[in-house]
Design an enzyme around this catalytic site. Structure first.
Site, short mmCIF file in Angstrom:
data_model
loop_
_atom_site.label_atom_id
_atom_site.label_comp_id
_atom_site.label_asym_id
_atom_site.label_seq_id
_atom_site.Cartn_x
_atom_site.Cartn_y
_atom_site.Cartn_z
N HIS A 20 0.86 -1.18 0.00
CA HIS A 20 0.00 0.00 0.00
C HIS A 20 0.90 1.23 0.00
CE1 HIS A 20 -2.99 2.95 1.31
NE2 HIS A 20 -3.89 2.08 0.89
N ASP A 42 -7.93 -4.75 -0.98
CA ASP A 42 -8.32 -5.61 -2.10
C ASP A 42 -7.99 -7.08 -1.88
OD1 ASP A 42 -9.27 -3.44 -3.51
OD2 ASP A 42 -7.35 -3.07 -4.49
#
Length: 136
Positions: free
Chosen positions: A28, A87
């Site tokens: 991320h 996700d």
């Protein structure tokens, strides 16, 4: 586990999957220790997989998460922690809820579900937003 580690390394080396060198759902831009959204989704995925009898599938995701974080960290030569993002478990949750990725309007990929099983060419990020609107 060795075969899984070998395949994930091939993905990072751009020798497998879509040759992008990315393990979708891992890493991320802002979060390093953890993505708080992923932490919540992972807990729901674990509980739902136990209820529906998909414990082995959840364990596979958990194993991939653990191995992928280690491999991505090595491949990027970083000491900064790598975390799974929101996700990562979304595709598994869609499957457990019997929501096909094709029903969701978004453009990326359905994260690990696509990576491991090549089920869809859709994604999870915007779909998660749309899911809360449509599912109700």
């Amino acid at each position: 586990e060795d075969a899984l580690r070998e395949y994930l390394q091939k993905i990072l080396d751009k020798q497998a999957f879509d040759n992008a060198g990315l393990i979708y759902g891992i890493g991320h831009a802002v979060y390093t220790l953890s993505d708080p959204r992923e932490v919540i989704l992972k807990e729901y995925a674990k509980r739902l997989s136990e209820e529906k009898g998909f414990v082995k599938e959840f364990e596979l995701y958990d194993r991939v998460e653990r191995i992928a974080k280690e491999l991505v960290s090595k491949s990027r030569h970083t000491l900064k922690p790598i975390c799974a993002n929101v996700d990562f478990y979304s595709g598994l949750l869609y499957s457990l809820l019997d929501i096909p990725c094709e029903c969701l309007e978004y453009r990326s990929r359905c994260s690990l579900r696509y990576l491991l099983f090549r089920v869809s060419q859709d994604g999870a990020h915007t779909g998660w937003k749309n899911l809360s609107i449509r599912a109700r």
